[in-house]
Structure formats: C-alpha cells, structure tokens
Write an enzyme that holds these catalytic residues in place. Structure first.
Site, mmCIF file in Angstrom:
data_model
loop_
_atom_site.group_PDB
_atom_site.id
_atom_site.type_symbol
_atom_site.label_atom_id
_atom_site.label_comp_id
_atom_site.label_asym_id
_atom_site.label_seq_id
_atom_site.Cartn_x
_atom_site.Cartn_y
_atom_site.Cartn_z
ATOM 1 N N CYS A 131 39.028 36.670 39.646
ATOM 2 C CA CYS A 131 38.531 37.922 39.066
ATOM 3 C C CYS A 131 38.614 37.922 37.543
ATOM 4 C CB CYS A 131 39.301 39.108 39.632
ATOM 5 S SG CYS A 131 41.090 38.968 39.592
ATOM 6 N N HIS A 135 39.776 44.592 34.877
ATOM 7 C CA HIS A 135 40.433 43.686 33.942
ATOM 8 C C HIS A 135 39.736 43.755 32.587
ATOM 9 C CE1 HIS A 135 42.707 42.190 37.162
ATOM 10 N NE2 HIS A 135 42.096 41.049 37.420
#
Lengths: 354, 354
Positions: free
Chosen positions: A132, A258
């Site tokens: 990710c 993120h």
C-alpha cells in the site's frame, strides 16, 4: 454464441480489504460472471452482500477454485503462499495482494497506470499487487519518470494505522479514548504510562499523541521490511534495477490514507510548471497544489477516494534536477482493493467475449 | 571584592516558553544575580515563582532594561524587532528566540554544542537562537559533519502542534475530544465536517486523525517559511553557505516534541558503526537505536527531556556516503528555552567574577 463473462473468486472476502473489494465489485457489476466469496474455515458459512445479492461465504479448498477464471487473494502472506499456487494449478489467474510473491522473478508486480503490459507475462499464473505504501507513491512518481528519467527517491512516510490491519485501527481508537480530554503529552512517558494497559496492537510504542518510526519486521542493517519493500517494488514496477531508494516508514495517528514526503531526483532538469502539467493529466492522479490558499492533500480529505493526490510540488532550491512532493493515497482503496480490481479487470478483458 | 553575578531579564515570562525558562532558571539558580520578569502590558502586574521566590512581572519599557546584563526575548517576532535593539542600546546582551534576527548577517545564530564561539562576535549586541525544528536536527547532524563532511540534507518533519504555540495545543485537544470514541477517519471529509466548528487554531486543515503538510507562512515558489528557515539556519550555524537542503514540514497530532526523518549525504563514505560512536559521545545527543528490540526515539518518550534523541541509523543501500536518521527533540526545551538558557550561561561566563 452468447458473451461469457469470466468467473471470479475473492479469497479473504470477510476481511477489511475484502469489504472494500465487495463495494468495488458492486460498482463495476457487469465485469464478472459468477462471484465466489471464500474465507478461512473460521469465517466461512455466513453470507455477504455483493452486487446486491446475498452470497454464501465458502470455505477455502482446492476444489473451490474449479471453474474460477480469476482469483483475488486478499488475505495473509501465509494463505497466499499455500493456496495461490493451488488456485493457479486449477487454471485460475491469481491476483495476489499479499507480500508472498512480490519479489518473485516469475511473478509480475503490476500497477495498471504504470506497467499494464507486465500482467500478460505470468509464468506461475500469479500477478502480484504492490504494498500500500508503494502504491500511494508510484502512480505520481511513475508519471514524472516517463518524462524526466528517475534516478533517486528519498521517501518518508506518514502511514495510517489501518496499514497494520484491523488491530492497528482498534489500538489507535482505544488509545485515543484514553488520552482525549486529558493534559497528557507534555511529560516524559506520560502517554506510555496511561495507554500501557490498553490494546497495544501491532505497534512497538503508543500511537495516540505519538509517531512510531517502525513498520513491518526487522530486515537487517537497521532497516524495516516495509522500507525495503518500497525500494524493491519501485525498482521492479519501473524496471529500474539500479534506482536509488531510501525510505523511512513511520506510523502516525491517522485511521486510513498513507501520506509521503518524497524527494525525487531525475536525470534531467525539471520545472514545477511542467511537473504540474504532467501530474494534472496523469491517470490515477489528482493535482491539488495551491498551498497559500490551503490547498494541499491531507489524509482527512483523501480518505475514501481512489486517486493518488499530489501537492506541495517544489523544485529543490539547490538542485535543478530534484523535486519535492507530498502525496496521499487511501491505503485500503488504491493501496489494496482497487489496484487488485484494476488488474483483475485488465485480465477479464483477455477472455473471449463471444 | 565580592563576586558579582550578572543580572537577567526574561521578556515573555508569562508565555509557554517563558514557563519552561522559569523552570530552567530555578534548576540553574546560582548563575544569575537579579532576575527581572517582563511581559506585555496585558500580562504584566501579576507574580510568578522563579528560584523559589514570588517575582513581580514588569511591563516592558526602555527603562526596565537599565542595569540588565543579559536579556532573553521569548516573545513574538514583532516584540523582538521593536524592543531587542532598545535593550541592546541600554547595554544588555540580548538573546533572542524569535525569527526576527536569525538571518541578520550581524547577528550570530548559536547552538552551544555546535558553534559556541560565534556568540562572542555580536555587532548588534544580539544573539539569535534557531527555530525549534532546526534545533532538533542540528545537534546530531553537526556532530556527524565534523567527521564526515556534510553535503546535503533531505528533511521531512513530524512537528508537534505546540510548535504553533498554545493555540496549536488547544486546537488539537479540542479536536481530539470530538473524534475520540467515534468511527471517524474512514469516509471522505468526515473528520473535517465534525471538527469544522471546533477551534481551528493555526492549522489550515484538521490536525486530529490527520497530518498537515504546511508550517509557517507562504515563502514563494511553493515553499513554507519553516522549510526555508531550516535551510537558511543549517547553512548559517554550520558555516556551509552552499549546503544543499530540502525540507518538508508537516504537523502531526503530537502535543510536544518534533521528530524528523533525515537523509544526510556526506563528502566521505560513512559506516553505521562509526556514526554510532560519534552520536553516542556527542554533547546533547542520546543514541537510542536498537529497532528490532523496540528501541527507537518517539515523541512520547522524548518529551520533557533535554537532548536530541537519535535512532534508526542506516546507511543508504545505494550510496555509501549517505545515512538515514530519525531524530526527536522537545521543541519547548532544547528547541526553545533550553538553547536560549545555554547561550545565556555562556555569556554570563564572560562577566568578571570578582
């Protein structure tokens, strides 16, 4: 002849990424024929809704992959290592979201915006989807690489706790409930003492009112596994085996999405104007860069959206070949389920339609 | 003759940094003779305890600096710009914690561990103390520079909200009370909607369950003032006018203690072992670097302490001249009051003792 839509299996349907995948499948309802939902024996037997229909969750087995054209693996490394080759041996094209095969030379690592053709060459019948953290970064950096020629990346992450799974989210929520409304955070160890008895979760230090500069496992020489994964995966996806990459991965008290501060050095001189043009038209990227007006990406605004958002684009004051960027990407969507779904749809297009 | 201890004035005694300064003065009680506490007219008239004695807070004026040997300015840029030259004209040596004079060529910028001698040459009678972000960084990097020769810094900060003053702390605490115990943080804009009516404070976006990649004011070409300050100040303190510096400053939901991920490129090859030796013995530095055992600095452990803590020391896998570091320093102690107190004590030592 009638059109045959390929059949799909979703392994890990009951997990956090599986939940996002079921949403995406419902949004893109016309791609697939039969959809089988699969889980571990522990979670099997219940029903989940996909494409508006209650669907039974089947227990994983070799036979369950019979007649499956494409199998998505959204579970642990261990589940993928054991079951993905078996699914492939039954004829399914496997798209794996775990770390089990990402560095395997016979498994392509695919980001459809960057290296779509790589998914066609899959000697093991398995295609891997990146970490990710890599995914939030590579879409933006890959677009710039095509014009300026990438030479070096220095990446510092601001990673959401959901990157460490549901346990990470539970840990942050429990700790936040303990520190909210207090005066904690100004005396040595006060946060650690108060949250010490709370659900510690996957973090080696408190994550509420704190940042934790460690993600993954010990990869030797001081590096964490997540930091080396960014290096290995960027090199593989961009086919740049000598790309310089230095990453530092840090968890922050954010639930999902993120962020990364990225220093990118290119072979050629860059301008912010040209970088803006490239990013504004790159697939999967949103340019959001007017910081004086408060326009820069933050996790609170990016969460739940599909693209990588890019802002704070600056040319280094001391190096005309270097740019600074701040990027945000939802680690549960593009960072996981969405990229897998995109790869799966490109594979679905290989199947004869009539 | 009896020893005469120099007299001290503390401008901004009633502020957040002033409060930490009063603690430090009480811990080092034998350095100073008379201590005058000074504030704006709005805050003057009350009493504060310093060195165990209730002391009246005086209103700032030209006359208040008469007979003051050393004057500490712990207030705004505006207060320093107006009053510091007046205090100096009355004969006080001014040590200024604001940004007003940091880039002035006739004002030394001093970190006692790095460039103590610079404080002796002060044509304007003023010595400046660096930005809190620079201070958390420079003690560690300066120690390594002495051996390896610094060439480039790439810095990404994880800045505590108290770096934006008491308003920053209030904003985070209010927002945390609104998000704790909720399911917020997973849907587009959900945090922004809920905290939208709360005390926004000095941040352009929510800071609870979020990170905010903007600190200070718009400095042009996409840079924030805080980012350029790190560059200017590192160059000045280290006397390296062509040092390459790229900084990205990001607020995180932490009350106090700034962290930084630092990529440092040197002229010469480095080893982690030698870097460890240097950092383990450098003044003002604590080496805390055994990440596999959970030993790395985090704000929750560093807050309230004096040194810069350094961990996550790695040599770049692709450049034998580059190190990665993670550093933490309390922005209210070494990052502000403590560095000013250290400079003041070095000036106090200039005064004849008999």
């Amino acid at each position: 002849m009638t059109a045959r839509r390929p059949s799909l299996a979703v392994v890990g349907a009951t997990g956090a990424i599986g939940g996002v995948m079921l949403q995406i499948l419902s949004e893109h309802a016309d791609v697939w024929g039969e959809v089988k939902l699969i889980s571990s024996p522990r979670s099997a037997g219940g029903k989940l809704v996909v494409r508006g229909e209650e669907t039974e969750v089947l227990e994983i087995s070799e036979d369950v992959f019979d007649d499956v054209d494409v199998a998505l693996f959204l579970a642990s490394d261990e589940v993928s290592r054991r079951w993905a080759p078996l699914a492939a041996s039954r004829g399914a094209v496997v798209i794996d979201d775990s770390a089990a095969f990402r560095t395997d030379g016979d498994v392509p690592l695919v980001v459809p915006e960057i290296n779509p053709h790589a998914s066609r060459i899959r000697p093991r019948g398995i295609i891997a989807s990146p970490n990710c953290t890599t995914l939030a970064l590579i879409v933006a950096v890959g677009a710039l690489h095509a014009e300026f020629g990438l030479r070096e990346l220095v990446v510092s992450s601001y990673q959401a706790v959901s990157g460490a799974g549901c346990d990470g989210v539970t840990a942050l929520r429990e700790q936040l409930s303990m520190v909210a409304g207090t005066e904690l955070g100004t005396k040595p160890g006060d946060v650690r003492r108060v949250v010490g008895d709370a659900h510690g979760g996957p973090f080696a230090a408190p994550v509420a009112l704190n940042v934790v500069p460690w993600a993954g496992t010990d990869a030797g020489d001081g590096w964490s596994s997540e930091e080396l994964a960014i290096r290995d995966e960027c090199r593989k996806i961009l086919d740049l085996p000598s790309l310089r990459v230095s990453a530092t991965c840090v968890y922050v008290p954010v639930i999902a999405t993120h962020s990364m501060s990225v220093h990118v050095r290119f072979e050629n001189e860059v301008t912010v104007d040209r970088a803006h043009e490239i990013l504004a038209t790159a697939p999967g990227v949103v340019l959001y860069d007017s910081p004086g007006a408060g326009d820069f990406p933050t996790p609170a605004d990016v969460v739940g959206t599909d693209p990588t958002w890019v802002g704070r684009v600056r040319r280094s004051m001391d190096d005309p070949r270097a740019l600074e960027l701040f990027v945000c990407g939802d680690n549960l969507r593009k960072g996981a389920a969405l990229n897998v779904a995109q790869i799966a749809e490109s594979v679905a297009a290989e199947f004869p339609r009539s």
